[in-house]
Design an enzyme around this catalytic site. Structure first.
Site, PDB file in Angstrom:
ATOM      1  N   SER A 151      -1.962  -1.765  -0.193  1.00  0.00           N
ATOM      2  CA  SER A 151      -2.283  -1.847   1.224  1.00  0.00           C
ATOM      3  C   SER A 151      -3.648  -1.206   1.486  1.00  0.00           C
ATOM      4  CB  SER A 151      -1.163  -1.197   2.044  1.00  0.00           C
ATOM      5  OG  SER A 151      -1.257  -1.557   3.395  1.00  0.00           O
ATOM      6  N   ASP A 328       5.019 -11.107   1.924  1.00  0.00           N
ATOM      7  CA  ASP A 328       4.104 -10.230   2.666  1.00  0.00           C
ATOM      8  C   ASP A 328       3.309 -11.076   3.649  1.00  0.00           C
ATOM      9  OD1 ASP A 328       2.163  -8.490   3.590  1.00  0.00           O
ATOM     10  OD2 ASP A 328       1.515  -7.832   1.600  1.00  0.00           O
ATOM     11  N   HIS A 361       5.606  -6.777   3.091  1.00  0.00           N
ATOM     12  CA  HIS A 361       4.474  -5.946   2.685  1.00  0.00           C
ATOM     13  C   HIS A 361       4.926  -4.666   1.986  1.00  0.00           C
ATOM     14  CE1 HIS A 361       0.478  -4.274   2.753  1.00  0.00           C
ATOM     15  NE2 HIS A 361       0.897  -3.214   3.407  1.00  0.00           N
TER      16      HIS A 361
END
Lengths: 380, 380
Positions: A151, A328, A361
């Protein structure tokens, strides 16, 4: 909770002697960088791996969180014999500047001794990386064996490659992107507006004069709403459905779930989200949330390189591994593919894999054995 | 703005003589239903089409909104010679109960003369439909030629088919679903928490004693955040990227867009979202937002029928048309497919089409010529 901020940092703190230059043109003096290390640096300092954390993460990658007492956020990945093996590697994880776990951020004292608040300069992902470079310098490491992140951590890994490409041998970028999309920015803006709409935010000047923990005197309600909105984007529709579906909460009196025809949390997913929002305010500073989301929104590696993403990687010979997850929707696989194409265009060695995992995610933080194998294989 | 609520309703109002029974077990006395009609009812009352509006919609489907002055929300679809042709059909659109455009809702006076506030009973989609049935009765219409709706309007159309299936000849359901998913509920819960976190919400008791417009004395900041979060779900990632990308705002001084390294709306998408949030508070009541989102979250047609969606349609011989949009991630095509399968299982005539449009969920309100053709073709 009335602990002071300082004791939150059980680990190391580096204070930079030189002011840190920032993308905004400003500079930040007296920068403190709170970090943790695991394993031992070898004599030629060639076994160091820097792990970069995500938006609300911290340096406690493999050691208990000092506030929540929970295990490190990547304990499943980092440790002796684990995919990022601390028997072999010297693992470093530093709290990003702008955050609130010991590194300089809006809750830190400014020159006048009062907390910075919104006087803290707006920072970028590259500024976070500049602080990490100073830390790596201070640790006597000329070149990292790898920089690793998921991320926002992946953005930092990419920024290392783009700006300090001769200081890394490899970059492992998981569930990330080379630039924030309009939708990414939109969700962050909702969070920021939720915080700033809370009267307790008070223009960011909510820190108590005695330096007691800002997490308990600030815009908790607004921050909780921001966290709730963001949390939805970290999960897949499929994951939410599997975990909660439309199941109703059992009632405190022990009766089975039934619609109350009221506004309590009837559905389990409501209760879960409320908990996520509230518990977040115990460990995070609202102003840090503003600053770090801003840094992420500003992130656009192609723009930094003059418009062409491949040009961002002209200065590195590192090898790359990109991992995306099929569920995601925050940073979908296409974002990683774009990066892979840019790296290919530079003739750089890159492996790119899309993993199947139901968690959206957040998959990079969760039990995805295939990710363990990819990470271990790439770093060996 | 200090107008009273009453004059907002330029059109018709029906006051029900009998209390309206509700799914909660409560009943609502003195129900008022504000509605608009277009075209002329034919002598045998066989040409009536009921249009059901979405969460923040209203009865002004083809006439100017009394507050904003904007054209009716489906003016492109409803009118003389348009796909829902008012030269041929008698078109009815009623404000749902729980809303704030003249039908009974939390801003309406309760028995004691004070606004209901959170004393208003929690309602369901079926309750909204019950009010519409009473209206259709009052208009002397035994059977609707069609019931039509997008999004929450589609839920009402489905609820008509399931509960009053002998009162409709056809149902046209656009960009809708037979039940709210965990993710749908989660996004609504964020909005509700944003409203209820606003101190100005005051437990829903924010209406001024003089009956002046509640839209100007309530939790505007929280409602704006709720609207911003919801608005993102109405648009596609692709649509946001095409419309805004990462383009920066031009500054008030006329200079071209540049990062300000501050927290103003640097990106156009931020500015757009803020505007969407703020302008919404001029025309909508926060408590109505709570009640209507709750009704949508409770909606689960299969559950109402005992667990099997097909059973929900056992009592109708209506024909159906289902339309989804390929970029709608709020109620994706799969939701319409599920409904189509249930209707097939009942042997009911159903046409189902997924249209390609870049606008996400909001496509049903926007310029999608193919939708016009589908609607016109189905209703003829």
């Amino acid at each position: 909770m009335a602990t002071r901020l300082e004791p939150l940092t059980a680990g190391h703190v580096l204070e930079l002697a030189e002011p840190l230059p920032l993308d905004s043109g400003r500079s930040l003096a007296g920068v403190r960088i709170a970090y943790e290390t695991y394993g031992t640096l070898n004599p030629d300092a060639s076994n160091a791996i820097l792990i970069c954390h995500a938006l609300t993460g911290d340096q406690h990658v493999a050691s208990p969180h000092p506030i929540t007492g929970k295990p490190g956020w990547w304990i499943r990945m980092v440790g002796p014999g684990k995919p990022i093996d601390t028997d072999r590697f010297f693992v470093i994880c530093a709290n990003v500047i702008g955050s609130c776990m010991g590194s300089s951020g809006p809750a830190s004292p400014a020159d006048d001794g009062r907390p910075w608040g919104m006087r803290f300069p707006v920072i970028t992902i590259r500024d976070m990386v500049r602080a990490q470079v100073a830390l790596v310098d201070a640790l006597g490491i000329a070149k990292l064996h790898a920089v690793v992140g998921g991320s926002m951590g992946g953005m930092q890994a990419l920024s290392w490659a783009a700006n300090f490409g001769d200081r890394i041998d490899a970059a492992l970028v998981i569930a990330s992107t080379s630039r924030h999309s309009a939708q990414n920015i939109a969700f962050h803006e909702v969070g920021r507006q939720a915080i700033m709409a809370d009267p307790a935010w008070a223009g960011g000047d909510y820190y108590s004069a005695d330096g007691s923990d800002p997490r308990k005197s600030g815009p908790e309600a607004g921050l909780a709403v921001a966290r709730m909105a963001a949390h939805i984007t970290y999960l897949s529709e499929q994951g939410l459905t599997e975990k909660f579906g439309r199941r109703l909460q059992d009632r405190p009196d022990g009766s089975k779930g039934a619609k109350t025809f009221g506004f309590d949390a009837d559905f389990q997913v409501e209760s879960y989200l409320r908990y996520q929002g509230l518990s977040f305010t115990d460990r995070f500073d609202a102003n840090s949330y503003l600053y770090i989301t801003r840094a992420m929104d500003y992130f656009d590696l192609a723009e930094e390189a003059g418009g062409k993403l491949a040009d961002a990687f002209a200065g590195t010979r590192a090898r790359f591994c990109l991992v995306s997850f099929d569920t995601d929707w925050l940073y979908p696989t296409g974002e990683s593919r774009t990066i892979a194409h840019a790296l290919n265009a530079q003739g750089l060695p890159v492996s790119f894999v899309e993993l199947s995992a139901p968690y959206g995610h957040d998959s990079f933080l969760l039990d995805v054995p295939e990710l363990d194998r990819v990470v271990a294989g790439f770093l060996q």
